[in-house]
Design a protein around this motif. Sequence first.
Motif, PDB file in Angstrom:
ATOM      1  N   UNK A 102       0.824  -1.210   0.000  1.00  0.00           N
ATOM      2  CA  UNK A 102       0.000   0.000   0.000  1.00  0.00           C
ATOM      3  C   UNK A 102       0.861   1.265   0.000  1.00  0.00           C
ATOM      4  N   UNK A 103       1.943   1.233   0.777  1.00  0.00           N
ATOM      5  CA  UNK A 103       2.819   2.405   0.853  1.00  0.00           C
ATOM      6  C   UNK A 103       3.790   2.488  -0.324  1.00  0.00           C
ATOM      7  N   UNK A 104       4.071   1.365  -0.956  1.00  0.00           N
ATOM      8  CA  UNK A 104       4.975   1.380  -2.107  1.00  0.00           C
ATOM      9  C   UNK A 104       4.265   1.731  -3.406  1.00  0.00           C
ATOM     10  N   UNK A 105       3.002   1.341  -3.537  1.00  0.00           N
ATOM     11  CA  UNK A 105       2.275   1.501  -4.799  1.00  0.00           C
ATOM     12  C   UNK A 105       2.294   2.933  -5.352  1.00  0.00           C
ATOM     13  N   UNK A 106       2.063   3.973  -4.538  1.00  0.00           N
ATOM     14  CA  UNK A 106       2.051   5.331  -5.102  1.00  0.00           C
ATOM     15  C   UNK A 106       3.385   5.765  -5.700  1.00  0.00           C
ATOM     16  N   UNK A 107       4.483   5.167  -5.248  1.00  0.00           N
ATOM     17  CA  UNK A 107       5.804   5.552  -5.748  1.00  0.00           C
ATOM     18  C   UNK A 107       5.895   5.380  -7.253  1.00  0.00           C
ATOM     19  N   UNK A 151      15.667 -13.861   9.077  1.00  0.00           N
ATOM     20  CA  UNK A 151      16.539 -12.677   9.059  1.00  0.00           C
ATOM     21  C   UNK A 151      16.956 -12.350   7.632  1.00  0.00           C
ATOM     22  N   UNK A 152      17.341 -13.379   6.871  1.00  0.00           N
ATOM     23  CA  UNK A 152      17.737 -13.170   5.473  1.00  0.00           C
ATOM     24  C   UNK A 152      16.582 -12.559   4.679  1.00  0.00           C
ATOM     25  N   UNK A 153      15.379 -13.064   4.896  1.00  0.00           N
ATOM     26  CA  UNK A 153      14.221 -12.539   4.172  1.00  0.00           C
ATOM     27  C   UNK A 153      13.977 -11.070   4.480  1.00  0.00           C
ATOM     28  N   UNK A 154      14.107 -10.684   5.730  1.00  0.00           N
ATOM     29  CA  UNK A 154      13.898  -9.280   6.106  1.00  0.00           C
ATOM     30  C   UNK A 154      14.960  -8.389   5.472  1.00  0.00           C
ATOM     31  N   UNK A 155      16.207  -8.849   5.461  1.00  0.00           N
ATOM     32  CA  UNK A 155      17.286  -8.083   4.828  1.00  0.00           C
ATOM     33  C   UNK A 155      17.027  -7.905   3.333  1.00  0.00           C
ATOM     34  N   UNK A 156      16.603  -8.981   2.679  1.00  0.00           N
ATOM     35  CA  UNK A 156      16.291  -8.895   1.250  1.00  0.00           C
ATOM     36  C   UNK A 156      15.127  -7.947   1.026  1.00  0.00           C
ATOM     37  N   UNK A 157      14.132  -7.979   1.891  1.00  0.00           N
ATOM     38  CA  UNK A 157      12.997  -7.063   1.788  1.00  0.00           C
ATOM     39  C   UNK A 157      13.460  -5.615   1.817  1.00  0.00           C
ATOM     40  N   UNK A 158      14.357  -5.299   2.731  1.00  0.00           N
ATOM     41  CA  UNK A 158      14.874  -3.923   2.844  1.00  0.00           C
ATOM     42  C   UNK A 158      15.580  -3.510   1.554  1.00  0.00           C
ATOM     43  N   UNK A 159      16.379  -4.414   0.997  1.00  0.00           N
ATOM     44  CA  UNK A 159      17.089  -4.124  -0.250  1.00  0.00           C
ATOM     45  C   UNK A 159      16.096  -3.874  -1.388  1.00  0.00           C
ATOM     46  N   UNK A 160      15.091  -4.720  -1.492  1.00  0.00           N
ATOM     47  CA  UNK A 160      14.112  -4.593  -2.567  1.00  0.00           C
ATOM     48  C   UNK A 160      13.282  -3.311  -2.443  1.00  0.00           C
ATOM     49  N   UNK A 161      12.916  -2.958  -1.217  1.00  0.00           N
ATOM     50  CA  UNK A 161      12.167  -1.707  -1.009  1.00  0.00           C
ATOM     51  C   UNK A 161      13.009  -0.515  -1.448  1.00  0.00           C
ATOM     52  N   UNK A 162      14.276  -0.531  -1.101  1.00  0.00           N
ATOM     53  CA  UNK A 162      15.168   0.586  -1.492  1.00  0.00           C
ATOM     54  C   UNK A 162      15.237   0.690  -3.010  1.00  0.00           C
ATOM     55  N   UNK A 163      15.406  -0.434  -3.691  1.00  0.00           N
ATOM     56  CA  UNK A 163      15.470  -0.413  -5.152  1.00  0.00           C
ATOM     57  C   UNK A 163      14.153   0.086  -5.735  1.00  0.00           C
ATOM     58  N   UNK A 164      13.038  -0.423  -5.228  1.00  0.00           N
ATOM     59  CA  UNK A 164      11.725  -0.047  -5.756  1.00  0.00           C
ATOM     60  C   UNK A 164      11.491   1.459  -5.645  1.00  0.00           C
ATOM     61  N   UNK A 165      11.939   2.029  -4.557  1.00  0.00           N
ATOM     62  CA  UNK A 165      11.657   3.441  -4.298  1.00  0.00           C
ATOM     63  C   UNK A 165      12.731   4.387  -4.849  1.00  0.00           C
TER      64      UNK A 165
END
Length: 258
Positions: free
Chosen positions: A32-37, A176-190
């Motif tokens: 929801x928070x990523x979609x508007x980007x 832990x690995x999944x959360x780290x990957x999530x952070x990386x993907x969010x940064x790239x997406x935004x």
Amino acid sequence: MNPIAFELFGIEFRWYGIFISLGIIAAFILAYYNAPKRKVDFEKLIDIFIVAFPLAIIGARGYYVLFEWNYYSQHTNEIINIRQGGLAIHGGILGAMLGAFIYTRWKKIRMMEYADLVAPSIILAQGFGRWGNFFNGEAHGDIVSKEFISKFPAFIQKGMFIDGSYYQPTFLYESIWNILVCIILVWIYRNYNRDLKGRLFFAYVILYSIGRFFIEGMRTDSLYFMGLRIAQVVSLIGIIGGIIYIAIVTYRDKKNAF
């Protein structure tokens, strides 16, 4: 650990289902928070989810049952019982992708636009889901010493003490690995300003598969086929396939730029 969180009107509510539900909620909030980007229609994502989620559950269970058929062929009444676990993420992803493909083709919308949006959300939900495995006493590694497990918080030590032995908390490593990957993907997406065209989704496939390949080698409850750990084989396919996809899309972008 007690896999049952509480009972209400005689119905058992298990931690496994609770953490899967929390993962889905967290995934939707993040999307929801990523979609508007990138100006993606969040309402359409909900429509895709309604179609894709049932197929994801069917795929996850079917995949697990398929590779444990020696057991389920003798216990057919347990095939649809998912309350105690037995959902394979690779089967779930395949089922969800099939559902998303069917819906997006029907509605004539860009599937990969939504795949990129949900990539960080999917792996965030996976990070939550591994804690359901913890309460079920599954997805752990081999026996370890008390000295080794003492380095972890007390509740992890308690949960990994199964049948008189301590076990490697591989569920924790993957979470832990999944959360780290999530952070990386969010940064790239935004922050990546060009059209992703599915590259973020396949970056998720690559990064998750790298972690899963190594962590799977430590687990004691892997699914096998012809002596091979299926998750490791699928992870290698995911890594290679993801690299090829990203390379092709990037090459086409550069070619079209001239």
